[in-house]
Scaffold this active site. Structure first.
Site, PDB file in Angstrom:
ATOM      1  N   HIS A 158      22.220  33.098  -0.679  1.00 32.67           N
ATOM      2  CA  HIS A 158      23.044  34.338  -0.950  1.00 32.67           C
ATOM      3  C   HIS A 158      22.929  35.477   0.082  1.00 32.67           C
ATOM      4  O   HIS A 158      23.125  36.532   0.071  1.00 32.67           O
ATOM      5  CB  HIS A 158      22.791  34.926  -2.198  1.00 32.67           C
ATOM      6  CG  HIS A 158      23.022  33.745  -3.146  1.00 32.67           C
ATOM      7  ND1 HIS A 158      24.355  33.402  -3.920  1.00 32.67           N
ATOM      8  CD2 HIS A 158      22.143  32.752  -3.984  1.00 32.67           C
ATOM      9  CE1 HIS A 158      23.969  32.522  -4.822  1.00 32.67           C
ATOM     10  NE2 HIS A 158      23.040  32.092  -4.860  1.00 32.67           N
ATOM     11  N   ASP A 190      29.201  31.787  -4.095  1.00 25.54           N
ATOM     12  CA  ASP A 190      28.554  31.370  -5.574  1.00 25.54           C
ATOM     13  C   ASP A 190      28.922  30.299  -6.193  1.00 25.54           C
ATOM     14  O   ASP A 190      30.141  30.188  -6.438  1.00 25.54           O
ATOM     15  CB  ASP A 190      28.584  32.800  -6.454  1.00 25.54           C
ATOM     16  CG  ASP A 190      27.670  33.928  -6.000  1.00 25.54           C
ATOM     17  OD1 ASP A 190      26.994  33.736  -5.082  1.00 25.54           O
ATOM     18  OD2 ASP A 190      27.711  34.982  -6.458  1.00 25.54           O
ATOM     19  N   HIS A 227      24.660  29.255 -10.058  1.00 18.54           N
ATOM     20  CA  HIS A 227      24.179  30.570  -9.903  1.00 18.54           C
ATOM     21  C   HIS A 227      23.673  31.446 -10.994  1.00 18.54           C
ATOM     22  O   HIS A 227      22.535  32.113 -11.072  1.00 18.54           O
ATOM     23  CB  HIS A 227      24.627  31.280  -8.721  1.00 18.54           C
ATOM     24  CG  HIS A 227      24.121  32.594  -8.290  1.00 18.54           C
ATOM     25  ND1 HIS A 227      22.729  32.682  -7.805  1.00 18.54           N
ATOM     26  CD2 HIS A 227      24.555  33.898  -8.296  1.00 18.54           C
ATOM     27  CE1 HIS A 227      22.587  33.932  -7.710  1.00 18.54           C
ATOM     28  NE2 HIS A 227      23.769  34.687  -7.908  1.00 18.54           N
TER      29      HIS A 227
END
Length: 210
Positions: A47, A53, A57
């Site tokens: 990240h 994402d 996550h």
């Protein structure tokens, strides 16, 4: 038309989430020692910088990055300007997101400093996520590290976007991009089982679809 790079440059000075793995690149072998090639090694959080994402996550049962459809991250996009907003809300989006927008990129600042991690940022509200779903949006891109406040544990924006079937693209650079229609390419790496992936995100202007 020329492609516009909207990804953050990865270097040792790029900001990372507090407590997360910082970016580093080093030569582990040189042409002098191997006789033929230089070989580098990279260490970083999934990240860091411009990234996607995966639902995993923030949801143990969510899809991993290699399970997401590539078509989501390639295609027509629309950039809106919302400079200085405190949150990305439904009232902000109403009336400025064109019909048939599939990928929406939100520009909230006129300058980007990828070396400083922000203390606050404009979070996406659950109502905004639901509204974008009604508009047919499948991807939301933001020019900040997260769609939630850095200190949030509930991650309401992440969960609402996932519930609405909207993919998350974070930390794009839009300071040099004007509002309008573009073609977007922001492909995540095929990292098996991963919770996210860095991307090289680029835009190319296209004519209005209206």
């Amino acid at each position: 038309m020329t492609w516009i790079d909207i990804s953050q440059p990865l270097s040792a000075s790029i900001a990372h989430w507090p407590g997360d793995t910082p970016f580093s690149y080093r030569l582990v072998a040189t042409k002098e020692t191997t006789g033929s090639v230089n070989v580098g090694s990279i260490q970083m959080s999934a990240h860091t910088g411009t990234h996607v994402d995966a639902p995993f996550h923030f949801d143990d049962n969510g899809d991993r990055i290699d399970e997401l459809p590539l078509s989501t991250y390639i295609g027509d996009a629309y950039v809106i300007e919302a400079i200085g907003v405190k949150e990305i809300s439904q009232s902000l989006l109403e009336g400025i997101v064109p019909k048939n927008t599939k990928r929406l990129l939100v520009k909230t600042k006129t300058q980007t400093n990828e070396h400083i991690f922000p203390d606050t940022l404009p979070a996406v509200t659950p109502e905004a996520a639901a509204y974008l779903q009604t508009m047919g949006v499948i991807l939301l891109g933001v020019d900040v590290p997260s769609v939630d406040e850095p200190t949030s544990k509930e991650l309401a924006g992440h969960h609402a976007l996932a519930k609405s079937g909207i993919a998350i693209l974070e930390n794009i650079q839009l300071a040099h991009v004007t509002s309008g229609y573009y073609e977007l390419i922001a492909l995540p790496l095929r990292l098996v089982g991963a919770d996210g992936s860095p991307v090289r995100a680029v835009l190319r202007p296209i004519q209005s679809k209206e």
